[in-house]
Every structure is written in C-alpha cells, then in structure tokens.
Write a protein that holds these residues in place. Sequence first.
Motif, PDB file in Angstrom:
ATOM      1  N   PRO A 114      -8.098  -4.870   2.481  1.00 32.45           N
ATOM      2  CA  PRO A 114      -7.725  -6.295   2.358  1.00 32.45           C
ATOM      3  C   PRO A 114      -8.366  -7.122   3.454  1.00 32.45           C
ATOM      4  O   PRO A 114      -8.723  -6.609   4.514  1.00 32.45           O
TER       5      PRO A 114
ATOM      6  N   VAL B 193       3.453  -1.318   3.914  1.00 35.02           N
ATOM      7  CA  VAL B 193       2.858   0.018   3.860  1.00 35.02           C
ATOM      8  C   VAL B 193       4.010   1.001   3.709  1.00 35.02           C
ATOM      9  O   VAL B 193       4.914   1.047   4.548  1.00 35.02           O
TER      10      VAL B 193
ATOM     11  N   LEU C  24       0.876  -1.161   0.000  1.00 34.91           N
ATOM     12  CA  LEU C  24       0.000   0.000   0.000  1.00 34.91           C
ATOM     13  C   LEU C  24       0.918   1.216   0.000  1.00 34.91           C
ATOM     14  O   LEU C  24       1.655   1.440   0.964  1.00 34.91           O
TER      15      LEU C  24
ATOM     16  N   PHE D  43      -4.008  -2.910   6.684  1.00 32.11           N
ATOM     17  CA  PHE D  43      -3.097  -3.448   5.669  1.00 32.11           C
ATOM     18  C   PHE D  43      -1.936  -4.185   6.325  1.00 32.11           C
ATOM     19  O   PHE D  43      -1.465  -5.205   5.796  1.00 32.11           O
TER      20      PHE D  43
ATOM     21  N   TRP E  42       0.392  -6.822   4.053  1.00 32.04           N
ATOM     22  CA  TRP E  42       0.890  -5.910   3.024  1.00 32.04           C
ATOM     23  C   TRP E  42       2.013  -5.053   3.600  1.00 32.04           C
ATOM     24  O   TRP E  42       2.029  -4.744   4.792  1.00 32.04           O
TER      25      TRP E  42
END
Length: 178
Positions: free
Chosen positions: A176, A54, A13, A47, A52
């Motif tokens: 997500p 970031v 992200l 996230f 993920w």
Amino acid sequence: MPPEPAQTPTPALFLDRDGVLNVDHGYVSSWDDFQWIPGAREVVAAFNRAGWRVIVVTNQSGVGRGYYTEADMHALHARMCEDLAAAGARVDAIYHAPQHPQAKVEAYRHPDPPDRKPNPGMLLRAMTDFPIDAARSLMIGDKPSDLEAARRAGVQGVLFGGGDLYAFLESRGLLPSA
C-alpha cells in the motif's frame, strides 16, 4: 449521551503465520524455534503506516495434537509482538484455530472446525470484531487452504511461495501507499 459514531471500515492485511511470517519448521511453538521470514516485519510496518489493520490467522493444530499448549502459543505470539514493536510494527489481533478432526486433545477435536482454514471463521470473526472493508482487504498465505478461506470470506488471497515477503509483494504491486 449521544451514540459513538461508527468507525469507517478499513482494509485489513490477513497473514498466515507459519510459512508467511516465520519459517515453517513444523509446529513452531517457542521463540527459540522462531525465525522471521525476510521482509515480514517490514511488510507489517508498511501496512501499519498505510492505515490498514494487520491480523494474523493461524491454524495451530499442534495445540490440538498435544505438541504444545495454548499458553506456549500465546507466549510465542507475545514475543512476536514485542519483536514487531521493536521494528516499529504491530499486529491488531491474532486469531488461532487449535481444532482439528484428529486432535488428540478431546476439547479440540471437531469434524470440520469452522475456524480452521480452509473455513473462513477466523477472518469472519475479525470482520465482526473490527470495521474491516473485505473488498479492499488482502490475505497472504502459503497454502491453498489459506486462499480458500480468503475466497469464502470475500477477501483477495495471494499465495506466497517463500523468499522475501516485502520483495514478493512489491514485485506484484501489492504494497500500500502510505
């Protein structure tokens, strides 16, 4: 000794700072001037939970224009990260581009800075520094130049017009699943 196994690329992200993470009061350079966008910390945490990366990508021409120093900016980013940690969230990296064609500080003057959005340099550097799956990644920005940088880096871009960032992403099905 055998080589370390390659890490599997994960989505990232990418977040612009001013106007996405914090209210853009114009050249925000100190914690006293910093105000989180509603839902921003919750987005970062969501996230994070989903695995993920970031990454913040922020132009910061105020440094090049001489309005504040890189040390001021780094101090602000440290406070941001401390505040995120208190909310159970973290950013993996912050990239900044203080260069600008009309920078007053000579060291930051460049006719077309490769890192300054709409150029994709910050995103591409992050993809070199981390194993990132660009095709599954997302860039949230508040200006067309953010989306252009994302496009040039092969990342989906989403234009955020203000309000609650978490509600914005949730309403578009972009959060997500953890």
